[in-house]
Design an enzyme around this catalytic site. Structure first.
Site, short mmCIF file in Angstrom:
data_model
loop_
_atom_site.label_atom_id
_atom_site.label_comp_id
_atom_site.label_asym_id
_atom_site.label_seq_id
_atom_site.Cartn_x
_atom_site.Cartn_y
_atom_site.Cartn_z
N ASP A 11 -1.64 -0.48 -1.13
CA ASP A 11 -2.75 0.42 -0.35
C ASP A 11 -3.94 0.60 -1.64
O ASP A 11 -5.55 0.18 -1.17
CB ASP A 11 -2.37 2.05 0.19
CG ASP A 11 -1.32 1.67 1.12
OD1 ASP A 11 -1.27 0.24 1.78
OD2 ASP A 11 -0.50 2.11 1.49
N GLU A 61 3.86 -2.46 10.73
CA GLU A 61 2.54 -2.10 10.32
C GLU A 61 1.20 -1.73 10.84
O GLU A 61 1.75 -3.53 11.45
CB GLU A 61 2.16 -2.02 8.86
CG GLU A 61 3.16 -0.88 7.75
CD GLU A 61 2.22 -1.14 6.20
OE1 GLU A 61 0.91 -1.47 5.99
OE2 GLU A 61 2.80 -0.63 5.43
N HIS A 104 2.43 3.57 8.69
CA HIS A 104 3.44 3.42 7.92
C HIS A 104 4.77 4.07 8.41
O HIS A 104 5.24 4.98 8.80
CB HIS A 104 3.02 4.39 6.59
CG HIS A 104 2.01 3.94 5.46
ND1 HIS A 104 2.56 4.50 4.08
CD2 HIS A 104 2.25 3.07 4.99
CE1 HIS A 104 1.63 4.00 3.10
NE2 HIS A 104 1.45 3.21 3.99
N HIS A 162 -4.03 1.37 8.57
CA HIS A 162 -3.25 1.03 8.91
C HIS A 162 -1.58 2.23 9.15
O HIS A 162 -2.25 3.39 8.71
CB HIS A 162 -2.78 0.75 7.88
CG HIS A 162 -2.76 0.97 6.11
ND1 HIS A 162 -3.35 1.44 5.49
CD2 HIS A 162 -0.88 1.03 5.48
CE1 HIS A 162 -2.35 1.82 4.27
NE2 HIS A 162 -1.35 2.00 4.62
#
Length: 165
Positions: free
Chosen positions: A104, A35, A93, A91
């Protein structure tokens, strides 16, 4: 509200700069299969030549010591600077799912917009969410960003002026 939460601005976010979104997509792809994680920072629209009040997401701050793997990214909150321009987070995935996980949602309370980018990291592989994890509209705005050479070109008066805003 803690100090960390108070650092996130409540001004209207008008969108994300095209170059900033491209950077996030490229950084997410470069981090794959792990990630990617960063914090969104904004610049006042009028400072970018727009005749509107509000903020444009222009920067992504990556925190030193961030640890990531294929299912999570962990930031040491004591490493996050006291940044008055912080707006939220971004961020990736790597599994391609573009919706917030329970983990999250626990971090989404810090800031007003959160971007998730899914593999394969194309222009269409991202979504923005509000602090409750609900999808939200985030316009992509084509603005000229300041040259990075100017980043450290400031005086104490500039710092004082920024703190008064």
């Amino acid at each position: 509200m803690g100090l960390f939460d108070a650092l996130f601005r409540s001004s209207e976010i008008l969108g994300i700069a095209e170059e900033t979104l491209e950077f996030a997509l490229e950084s997410s792809e470069a981090s794959h299969p792990d990630e990617y994680m960063g914090f969104l920072r904004g610049t006042e629209a009028d400072r970018l030549g727009l005749e509107r009040d509000g903020l444009i997401i222009t920067d992504i701050l990556v925190i030193p010591g961030t640890e990531s793997n294929s299912v999570s990214a962990t930031v040491k909150t004591n490493q996050i600077p006291n940044d008055v321009k912080a707006l939220g987070s971004v961020h990736s995935h790597p599994n391609g799912v573009i919706s917030p996980s329970d983990a999250d949602l626990e971090t989404f309370g810090r800031g007003s917009v959160h971007i998730i980018i899914g593999a394969p990291y194309r222009r269409s592989d991202w979504r923005a969410f509000d602090s409750q994890g609900r999808p939200t509209q985030l316009n992509v705005i084509d603005v000229k960003l300041p040259d990075s050479d100017d980043f450290f070109d400031f005086t104490q008066a500039d710092i004082d002026d920024e703190l008064r805003r």
